[in-house]
Design a protein around this motif. Structure first.
Motif, short mmCIF file in Angstrom:
data_model
loop_
_atom_site.label_atom_id
_atom_site.label_comp_id
_atom_site.label_asym_id
_atom_site.label_seq_id
_atom_site.Cartn_x
_atom_site.Cartn_y
_atom_site.Cartn_z
N ASP A 68 0.88 -1.18 0.00
CA ASP A 68 0.00 0.00 0.00
C ASP A 68 0.91 1.22 0.00
O ASP A 68 1.65 1.44 0.96
CB ASP A 68 -0.85 -0.08 1.28
N ALA A 83 -0.91 6.65 -2.34
CA ALA A 83 -2.23 6.96 -1.78
C ALA A 83 -2.56 8.44 -1.63
O ALA A 83 -2.86 8.91 -0.53
CB ALA A 83 -2.40 6.24 -0.44
N PRO A 84 -2.51 9.19 -2.73
CA PRO A 84 -2.90 10.61 -2.64
C PRO A 84 -4.43 10.74 -2.55
O PRO A 84 -5.13 9.73 -2.57
CB PRO A 84 -2.40 11.19 -3.96
N ASN A 85 -4.89 11.96 -2.44
CA ASN A 85 -6.32 12.19 -2.32
C ASN A 85 -6.86 12.88 -3.57
O ASN A 85 -6.17 13.69 -4.19
CB ASN A 85 -6.60 13.03 -1.08
N HIS A 121 2.92 11.97 0.43
CA HIS A 121 2.58 10.96 -0.57
C HIS A 121 3.79 10.63 -1.43
O HIS A 121 3.91 9.53 -1.96
CB HIS A 121 1.43 11.44 -1.45
N HIS A 177 -4.03 3.27 -2.43
CA HIS A 177 -5.24 3.48 -1.61
C HIS A 177 -5.65 4.96 -1.68
O HIS A 177 -5.58 5.70 -0.70
CB HIS A 177 -4.93 3.06 -0.17
N GLY A 218 -7.52 8.39 -1.77
CA GLY A 218 -8.64 8.96 -1.02
C GLY A 218 -9.70 9.45 -2.00
O GLY A 218 -9.67 10.60 -2.42
N TYR A 260 -12.73 6.55 8.04
CA TYR A 260 -11.45 6.10 7.50
C TYR A 260 -11.07 4.74 8.09
O TYR A 260 -10.62 3.84 7.37
CB TYR A 260 -10.42 7.18 7.86
N ASP A 271 -10.39 1.00 6.41
CA ASP A 271 -9.14 0.25 6.55
C ASP A 271 -9.37 -1.15 7.13
O ASP A 271 -8.59 -2.06 6.87
CB ASP A 271 -8.10 1.04 7.37
N TYR A 324 2.33 -1.41 4.55
CA TYR A 324 1.70 -0.10 4.41
C TYR A 324 2.76 0.99 4.55
O TYR A 324 3.37 1.11 5.62
CB TYR A 324 0.66 0.12 5.51
N ILE A 376 2.98 4.46 5.09
CA ILE A 376 2.16 5.61 5.49
C ILE A 376 2.92 6.37 6.57
O ILE A 376 3.65 5.77 7.37
CB ILE A 376 0.80 5.17 6.06
N GLN A 403 0.00 8.24 11.33
CA GLN A 403 -1.18 7.38 11.22
C GLN A 403 -0.98 6.03 11.93
O GLN A 403 -1.77 5.11 11.74
CB GLN A 403 -1.54 7.16 9.74
N HIS A 413 -3.89 4.97 14.21
CA HIS A 413 -5.05 4.63 13.37
C HIS A 413 -4.93 3.19 12.86
O HIS A 413 -5.87 2.40 12.95
CB HIS A 413 -5.15 5.62 12.21
#
Ligand code: ARG
Length: 579
Positions: A118, A121-123, A132, A158, A160, A313, A317, A335, A337, A341, A344
């Protein structure tokens, strides 16, 4: 050849014969100093303690059982019970010869696993930010490394691409489309998002429309769905330009955005309730976790469905981890990230484990990274405090590298210079990130990353061209050497050091694959380049005393070139033939 693994196996066999338990740890490491040999086994002391024996005495018995015939020229006991191992030079020469003539530097194929990575993963409708980018650069190095070893890697971007903000974004896209030409509307994603938000806050009729669109989108309304898709498409085609320029292997087909898991969410909430893990609390659906405490010292509540029915969120996940195991058949999930996070992820995965969605045998690993800081030690921003646009950053990398290479090689044609500047500039940005331990914050500094000395891309790329220049001067093609019957012999200390380091490629890449730490590969390559310089200086190649020595040293040089190139390739750093 994985020397460390080979020696570990041999030492552990000997330890068992000497009376150690079957699961004893030989703890074989590369020695820090030449006087301690090439490798040392440090596991004797711990075992001796368990067995109630004197460590040196146990070491003595282990050595009697240790069969390193043909591999080591000397094995000795040192200090309280370390075993120092000195590799045999003719064994080294044989291994180096094999690495040169066999494919993939004779790195053994692994038992292939399905590994989901993973990363990036931008939005949607937002410019990719530096977080990112770190994820994209480091994650892609992990992907390349795992693929090189023979694993089946699934890239999971992933993105957003879901949430209540899409009502506002659709309403704003509609408004813009009515007022402007299609193409210009989303040219500046950052501004688009900002203006959408401003309009939402200021214009009540607009806000109402936006809220209605969220509901419609979630209900599968065709118009809203089409507008949503347009936002995703435009964002991802802009991001694709960045991936391509960064030499990051992500493509459109790797997008597995948050929206992919929508249909799973109601079922997950119902299941967690049925399993007694989720309860209603103040109208919301919450999982209370004893493992985490809130400020009052009570079990922390993780909301998985809001009062208004919306999901979070975390809910996504949870579904996502389940999907990766059940549908993608992952054996392992990584992942990339940022470290903020971490909690989370820990919470989402704890729920996943409690619910039995992913068995403990399938690791879910957070490969966290720190922030990118400016030279002032604060989050990396433009002078005026704005976020730095990635496209601009890469353009600047190119320009700065162009100035440098033009100075260094004024005789090159303009077209060649432009090409070289791209390879060096982009390489510098990536390598600066990759070469530092990912868990800490790192300082973005143009001068450091573009220096031709030190552990930088320009230095590594230049080191590679220097090895190639030996072949240009020798008139022998680097690949023609593979077929050479000439023997490879190791007589000098520097030849032995270089060969040993070359043969440590496999244990290095194995470590990177296990821990997701590309900086270990960078450090290895940097060290290798330094050893080659020393070898080149002290062991003449082209002017060697005799033809056999010349042939042998050319082979060491060829293996160096191949290893540097392969190593840089697993990092996603391009090389050139000359610079
Ligand atoms: N889009 C998220 C962000 O910008 C990153 C997603 C990371 N992946 C995940 N499975 N949560 O913060």
């Amino acid at each position: 050849m994985n020397i460390q693994a080979l020696l570990s196996e041999k030492v552990s066999q000997a330890m068992i014969l000497a009376g150690a338990p079957a699961d004893c740890e030989p703890q074989v490491r590369q020695s820090a100093k030449a006087q301690f040999g090439d490798y040392q086994a440090n596991g004797i002391m711990a075992v001796a303690k368990k067995l109630g024996q004197a460590p040196r005495q146990l070491a003595d018995i282990v050595i009697q059982h240790l069969d390193l015939n043909g591999i080591a020229s000397k094995v000795e006991i040192a200090g309280p019970g370390f075993i120092n191992i000195f590799l045999d030079r003719s064994w080294l020469a044989d291994q180096a010869k094999q690495a040169l003539t066999q494919p993939r530097l004779s790195v053994a194929a692994v038992e292939p696993q399905t590994i989901v990575v993973d990363y990036s993963a931008p939005n949607v409708a937002k410019e990719m930010h530096v977080g990112h980018v770190r994820s994209a650069i480091i994650g892609d190095a992990a992907v390349r490394t795992l693929e090189f070893l023979g694993h089946n890697v699934i890239r999971a971007n992933h993105v957003g691409d879901w949430g209540t903000q899409f009502g506002m974004l659709i309403a704003y896209l509609e408004k813009q489309q009515n007022e402007h030409h299609e193409e210009i509307v989303l040219a500046d994603l950052e501004a688009f998002y900002r203006e959408a938000k401003r309009t939402y806050d200021e214009d009540e009729a607009f806000a109402e429309r936006a809220r209605a669109y969220v509901v419609k989108l979630q209900g599968g309304d065709e118009y809203c769905r089409a507008m949503w898709k347009k936002l995703v498409d435009i964002t991802m085609s802009q991001n694709q330009l960045i991936y391509d320029r960064l030499n990051v292997t992500l493509t459109r087909k790797d997008v597995m955005g948050e929206s992919l898991y929508n249909d799973m969410l109601p079922g997950i909430v119902a299941d967690l309730r049925a399993k007694g893990l989720a309860v209603t609390s103040e109208g919301a659906t919450v999982v209370f976790l004893d493992e985490f405490q809130n400020k009052e010292g009570e079990p922390m509540g993780v909301i998985i469905q809001k009062k208004d029915g919306g999901y979070l969120y975390t809910t996504t996940d949870i579904a996502c981890a389940k999907y990766r195991y059940e549908t993608l058949h992952a054996d392992r999930v990584l992942y990339y990230i940022d470290s903020r996070q971490h909690q989370h992820l820990q919470q989402a995965w704890l729920i996943v484990r409690k619910a039995g969605y992913v068995p403990e045998s399938v690791p879910l690993e957070h490969h966290a990274f720190g922030m990118m800081l400016g030279k002032d030690g604060r989050p990396f921003k433009t002078r005026s405090g704005g976020t730095i646009k990635l496209a601009d950053l890469l353009e600047e990398a190119h320009d700065r590298a162009l100035t440098l290479v033009r100075e260094k090689t004024p005789e090159m044609s303009e077209a060649e210079l432009q090409q070289l500047a791209e390879v060096v500039g982009i390489g510098a940005v990536k390598y600066a990130d990759l070469s530092k331990s990912r868990t800490t914050d790192y300082i973005f500094d143009w001068d450091n990353m573009l220096a031709f000395e030190g552990n930088t891309a320009p230095y590594m790329q230049y080191a590679y061209t220097r090895v190639l220049s030996v072949f240009r001067k020798s008139g022998v093609a680097i690949d023609a050497l593979d077929a050479l019957d000439a023997p490879l012999t190791i007589a000098e200390d520097r030849e032995a050091q270089l060969a040993t380091r070359l043969l440590q490629f496999e244990e290095t890449i194995t470590q990177v694959a296990r821990d997701g730490t590309p900086h270990v590969m960078c450090a290895y390559l940097y060290d290798l380049a330094g050893l080659f310089s020393g070898f080149y200086e002290h062991c003449p190649i082209l002017s060697a005393d005799d033809e056999a020595t010349r042939q042998s040293r050319l082979q060491l040089a060829a293996l160096t070139a191949k290893t540097l190139k392969q190593g840089l390739d697993t990092l996603g750093i391009k090389t050139v033939e000359r610079m």
